[in-house]
Write a protein that holds these residues in place. Structure first.
Motif, short mmCIF file in Angstrom:
data_model
loop_
_atom_site.label_atom_id
_atom_site.label_comp_id
_atom_site.label_asym_id
_atom_site.label_seq_id
_atom_site.Cartn_x
_atom_site.Cartn_y
_atom_site.Cartn_z
N GLU A 1 -0.42 7.87 17.70
CA GLU A 1 -0.97 7.38 16.49
C GLU A 1 -0.08 7.96 15.43
O GLU A 1 -0.16 7.36 14.27
N GLU A 2 0.04 9.13 15.24
CA GLU A 2 0.94 9.94 14.28
C GLU A 2 2.31 8.87 13.98
O GLU A 2 2.80 8.64 12.75
N LYS A 3 3.06 8.58 15.14
CA LYS A 3 4.23 7.88 15.22
C LYS A 3 4.05 6.54 14.39
O LYS A 3 4.94 5.78 13.70
N GLY B 1 1.00 4.72 13.83
CA GLY B 1 -0.16 3.94 13.04
C GLY B 1 -1.29 3.35 13.76
O GLY B 1 -0.99 3.27 15.19
N SER B 2 -2.35 3.36 13.21
CA SER B 2 -3.35 2.74 13.89
C SER B 2 -4.31 1.81 12.91
O SER B 2 -4.28 2.06 11.76
N ASP C 1 -3.01 0.38 9.51
CA ASP C 1 -1.74 0.97 9.62
C ASP C 1 -0.88 0.78 10.48
O ASP C 1 0.28 1.25 10.64
N SER C 2 -1.39 0.08 11.52
CA SER C 2 -0.46 -0.21 12.50
C SER C 2 0.37 -1.49 12.20
O SER C 2 0.18 -2.33 11.60
N SER C 3 1.75 -1.45 12.92
CA SER C 3 2.38 -2.56 12.66
C SER C 3 1.87 -3.83 13.32
O SER C 3 2.50 -5.02 13.18
N SER D 1 -1.17 -4.75 12.96
CA SER D 1 -2.45 -5.27 12.19
C SER D 1 -2.00 -6.48 11.75
O SER D 1 -0.94 -6.95 11.28
N SER E 1 -0.12 -6.83 8.83
CA SER E 1 1.18 -6.34 8.59
C SER E 1 2.25 -7.28 8.56
O SER E 1 2.46 -8.30 9.70
N CYS F 1 6.08 -4.32 16.52
CA CYS F 1 4.74 -4.28 17.08
C CYS F 1 4.70 -4.38 18.54
O CYS F 1 3.89 -3.90 19.19
N ALA G 1 -3.71 -3.12 17.63
CA ALA G 1 -3.81 -2.12 16.15
C ALA G 1 -5.12 -1.33 16.36
O ALA G 1 -5.00 -0.11 15.94
#
Length: 176
Positions: free
Chosen positions: A69-71, A73-74, A77-79, A81, A84, A92, A159
């Motif tokens: 999640e740190e790398k 996103g979630s 903030d996820s690619s 989403s 996005s 993605c 996401a």
């Protein structure tokens, strides 16, 4: 009085006969189990409790999810989403692969055990969404509007995948 003393002696004699092997100063009876049939202590550790299993699953999954999640996103903030600009790209797809791997880890950790219905359902939902995303070619910038629209639902599940897996692991602690 002598008569009562004789009866008391007789009763004590019977107790002594039936209480062979009694120990202690108060005449406490030992275990009813014969000494030759005692069960030796097991050399195997006791099976883990449901709570211990749930905690192990949660910890393993949390470690994995937090790092990914740190790398990647979630959620929004996820690619992956739906909002996005990277939704239809390899970025993605990479997030989908990692999220699917986290779902597979969850399924391996719970290994068909009861008390993890939410985590099981979440992990399977994530994996199904990743398969749909891949089968429609969503990461290859599809030009057709109907395909792009169809990609939105599985991408949204992907996401939200880390969060749903975490929630499932937390509910596993409650046996749900």
């Amino acid at each position: 009085m002598q008569r009562y003393a004789a009866r008391a002696a007789a009763v004590l004699g019977l107790v002594a006969v039936f209480c062979t092997g009694c120990g202690g100063s108060g005449g406490e009876a030992r275990s009813a189990r014969p000494s030759g049939s005692s069960v030796p202590p097991s050399s195997e550790p006791p099976a883990p409790t449901k709570a211990e299993i749930a905690e192990k699953v949660k910890n393993a999954l949390e470690e994995r999810i937090s790092a990914d999640e740190e790398k990647l996103g979630s959620g929004v903030d996820s690619s992956c989403s739906p909002s996005s600009p990277q939704l239809f790209t390899a970025k993605c797809q990479a997030a989908a692969d990692v999220t699917s791997d986290a779902a597979a880890l969850a399924l391996r950790e719970i290994d068909g055990r009861t008390g993890f219905a939410t985590l099981d359902a979440s992990a399977r939902k994530v994996q199904a969404a990743v398969r749909r995303y891949e089968s429609m070619g969503c990461a290859t910038e599809p030009a057709a509007a109907d395909i792009r629209r169809a990609c939105l639902d599985p991408a949204a599940v992907i996401a939200q995948g880390f969060s749903d897996l975490r929630d499932g692991a937390n509910l596993g602690l409650a046996g749900k």
